[in-house]
Design a protein around this motif. Structure first.
Motif, PDB file in Angstrom:
ATOM      1  N   GLN A  76      56.908 -70.273  16.716  1.00  0.00           N
ATOM      2  CA  GLN A  76      57.806 -69.645  17.682  1.00  0.00           C
ATOM      3  C   GLN A  76      58.761 -68.672  16.998  1.00  0.00           C
ATOM      4  OE1 GLN A  76      58.160 -69.403  20.815  1.00  0.00           O
ATOM      5  NE2 GLN A  76      57.380 -71.182  21.896  1.00  0.00           N
ATOM      6  N   ASN A  79      56.794 -65.568  16.010  1.00  0.00           N
ATOM      7  CA  ASN A  79      56.420 -64.793  17.200  1.00  0.00           C
ATOM      8  C   ASN A  79      57.605 -64.081  17.837  1.00  0.00           C
ATOM      9  OD1 ASN A  79      53.745 -65.549  16.961  1.00  0.00           O
ATOM     10  ND2 ASN A  79      53.927 -67.275  18.367  1.00  0.00           N
ATOM     11  N   ASN A  80      58.808 -64.586  17.558  1.00  0.00           N
ATOM     12  CA  ASN A  80      60.011 -63.968  18.133  1.00  0.00           C
ATOM     13  C   ASN A  80      60.748 -63.074  17.143  1.00  0.00           C
ATOM     14  OD1 ASN A  80      60.810 -65.019  21.056  1.00  0.00           O
ATOM     15  ND2 ASN A  80      59.771 -66.702  19.997  1.00  0.00           N
ATOM     16  N   GLY A  81      60.058 -62.662  16.088  1.00  0.00           N
ATOM     17  CA  GLY A  81      60.605 -61.640  15.207  1.00  0.00           C
ATOM     18  C   GLY A  81      61.417 -62.116  14.028  1.00  0.00           C
ATOM     19  N   LYS A 228      68.020 -59.932  11.791  1.00  0.00           N
ATOM     20  CA  LYS A 228      67.962 -60.539  13.109  1.00  0.00           C
ATOM     21  C   LYS A 228      68.900 -61.747  13.169  1.00  0.00           C
ATOM     22  CE  LYS A 228      64.710 -62.389  16.537  1.00  0.00           C
ATOM     23  NZ  LYS A 228      65.018 -61.396  17.572  1.00  0.00           N
ATOM     24  N   GLU A 231      69.357 -67.543  16.590  1.00  0.00           N
ATOM     25  CA  GLU A 231      69.768 -68.167  17.841  1.00  0.00           C
ATOM     26  C   GLU A 231      69.805 -69.681  17.646  1.00  0.00           C
ATOM     27  OE1 GLU A 231      68.394 -68.390  22.535  1.00  0.00           O
ATOM     28  OE2 GLU A 231      67.689 -66.779  21.223  1.00  0.00           O
ATOM     29  N   PRO A 253      65.834 -71.154  15.104  1.00  0.00           N
ATOM     30  CA  PRO A 253      64.516 -70.582  15.421  1.00  0.00           C
ATOM     31  C   PRO A 253      63.336 -71.391  14.907  1.00  0.00           C
ATOM     32  CG  PRO A 253      66.014 -68.826  14.860  1.00  0.00           C
ATOM     33  CD  PRO A 253      66.758 -70.107  14.610  1.00  0.00           C
ATOM     34  N   SER A 310      61.720 -75.045  18.483  1.00  0.00           N
ATOM     35  CA  SER A 310      62.482 -73.825  18.218  1.00  0.00           C
ATOM     36  C   SER A 310      63.584 -73.631  19.253  1.00  0.00           C
ATOM     37  CB  SER A 310      61.535 -72.616  18.243  1.00  0.00           C
ATOM     38  OG  SER A 310      62.252 -71.399  18.191  1.00  0.00           O
ATOM     39  N   TYR A 312      64.163 -70.928  20.483  1.00  0.00           N
ATOM     40  CA  TYR A 312      63.598 -69.984  21.451  1.00  0.00           C
ATOM     41  C   TYR A 312      62.952 -70.697  22.637  1.00  0.00           C
ATOM     42  CZ  TYR A 312      64.343 -66.283  18.015  1.00  0.00           C
ATOM     43  OH  TYR A 312      64.913 -65.389  17.144  1.00  0.00           O
ATOM     44  N   ASN A 313      62.692 -71.994  22.508  1.00  0.00           N
ATOM     45  CA  ASN A 313      62.152 -72.761  23.629  1.00  0.00           C
ATOM     46  C   ASN A 313      63.181 -72.959  24.735  1.00  0.00           C
ATOM     47  OD1 ASN A 313      60.386 -74.585  21.192  1.00  0.00           O
ATOM     48  ND2 ASN A 313      59.397 -73.355  22.758  1.00  0.00           N
TER      49      ASN A 313
END
Length: 333
Positions: A76, A79-81, A228, A231, A253, A310, A312-313
């Motif tokens: 994740q 995939n999110n940079g 970046k 988060e 992340p 993550s 991001y979830n």
């Protein structure tokens, strides 16, 4: 063409001399299990690469390196940079080593190396390749030192709990090797990398009999600074538990870091924790750990571990269950 290869986890706190023995035996037997002392590690993730040739940079760059670690949190993040491109290389002793890319947060650190040998014949009958290296941050502190115990440590602190690596992708014809590593901090203490440098001291080459050939040199590779923002999500316990105290529950992340306090000191209980602990999300998906750290003091046991969840979830509610102990609910703050 590459033969099918599998990767095994290695403990950073196990001496590299023992690690060399692991690699030797793995080169011959292909599989090996070991009995960790301080860190409890389980379930080696598998990397299966079949029928791929690494004839040039374009082919190597097309491989999704991080899928091989079987870590949903890392996937994740990538995939999110979170993956930071580096493309810095140094040549010494007839071998060019490049750091292609990396990622890091307080829970996990991933490094992707590419080696190019001036004389491809050096890779004839080779089954495994690894590196002796130290990762030094811009402030001078050493984040990770993966070196044999015949060399002194330069850092005062240890930030990583265990170390996972993929058996390298080796192409004898082109003289190229792809080598990826993933480090885990069970306590979530990896500092933010800024102006960091990887100091590579040796290349370790193992043939199909387990015999080691060592190439000593100096390859200092600079890491690009991560631009970046990370988060993060904080969680708090919803229901009061008499058996479990949540000291920390924070996702980044790459992972959800959990620090728990369990009443009493129970060696048999603690040995089962890696398989007895599970987190379930709102959709019913289960997440398990690959390893944890356990410290006992004052009649309590402190458990710290990373779950592959993550930030991001964006989970709002999670359920943490420990078999035979209790179930607790974590809610997003």
């Amino acid at each position: 063409m590459l033969n099918e290869k599998k990767e095994m986890p290695l403990m950073v706190r196990q001496s590299l001399d023992q690690t060399y023995d692991v690699i030797r035996k793995k080169s011959i037997k292909k599989k090996r299990t070991f009995n960790p002392q301080v860190i409890i590690a389980i379930a080696a993730s598998a990397c299966l690469v079949v029928g791929l040739g690494l004839s040039n940079d374009h082919v190597m760059a097309s491989i999704n390196k991080w899928l091989g670690f079987d870590d949903k949190g890392v996937e994740q993040a990538v995939n999110n940079g979170m993956l930071q491109e580096d493309h810095h290389s140094v040549t010494d002793q007839g071998v060019k080593i490049a750091i292609n890319d990396h990622f890091s947060d307080e829970n996990k650190l991933g490094l992707s190396f590419q080696l190019a040998f001036d004389h491809p014949s050096m890779l004839k009958h080779v089954e495994n390749v690894s590196l002796d290296y130290r990762l030094k941050n811009g402030d001078g502190q050493y984040i990770e030192e993966f070196i044999p115990d015949t060399k002194p440590l330069k850092g005062k602190n240890r930030y990583t709990s265990f170390f996972d690596y993929q058996n390298p992708l080796i192409d004898e014809k082109s003289g190229m090797v792809q080598f990826n590593t993933l480090s885990d901090s069970s306590e979530g203490t990896i500092p933010k990398l800024k102006d960091a440098v990887i100091e590579i001291e040796s290349i370790n080459i193992f043939d199909n009999t387990g015999k080691l050939k060592k190439i000593n040199g100096h390859w200092n590779l600079s890491l690009s600074n991560n631009k970046k923002a990370e988060e993060m999500i904080q969680y708090k316990i919803q229901n009061v538990s008499s058996a479990i105290q949540v000291l920390k529950a924070r996702s980044t992340p790459t992972a959800l870091n959990i620090v728990l306090s369990l009443k009493g000191i129970d060696k048999e209980r603690d040995e089962k924790l890696p398989s007895d602990m599970v987190i379930v999300d709102e959709a019913g998906h289960e997440y398990r750990i690959k390893g944890l750290r356990s410290v006992s003091k004052n009649n309590e046991t402190i458990i710290s571990a990373n779950f592959p969840i993550s930030s991001y979830n964006q989970h709002k509610k999670l359920e943490l269950m420990i078999k035979g102990i209790e179930k607790i609910h974590l809610i997003k703050q």
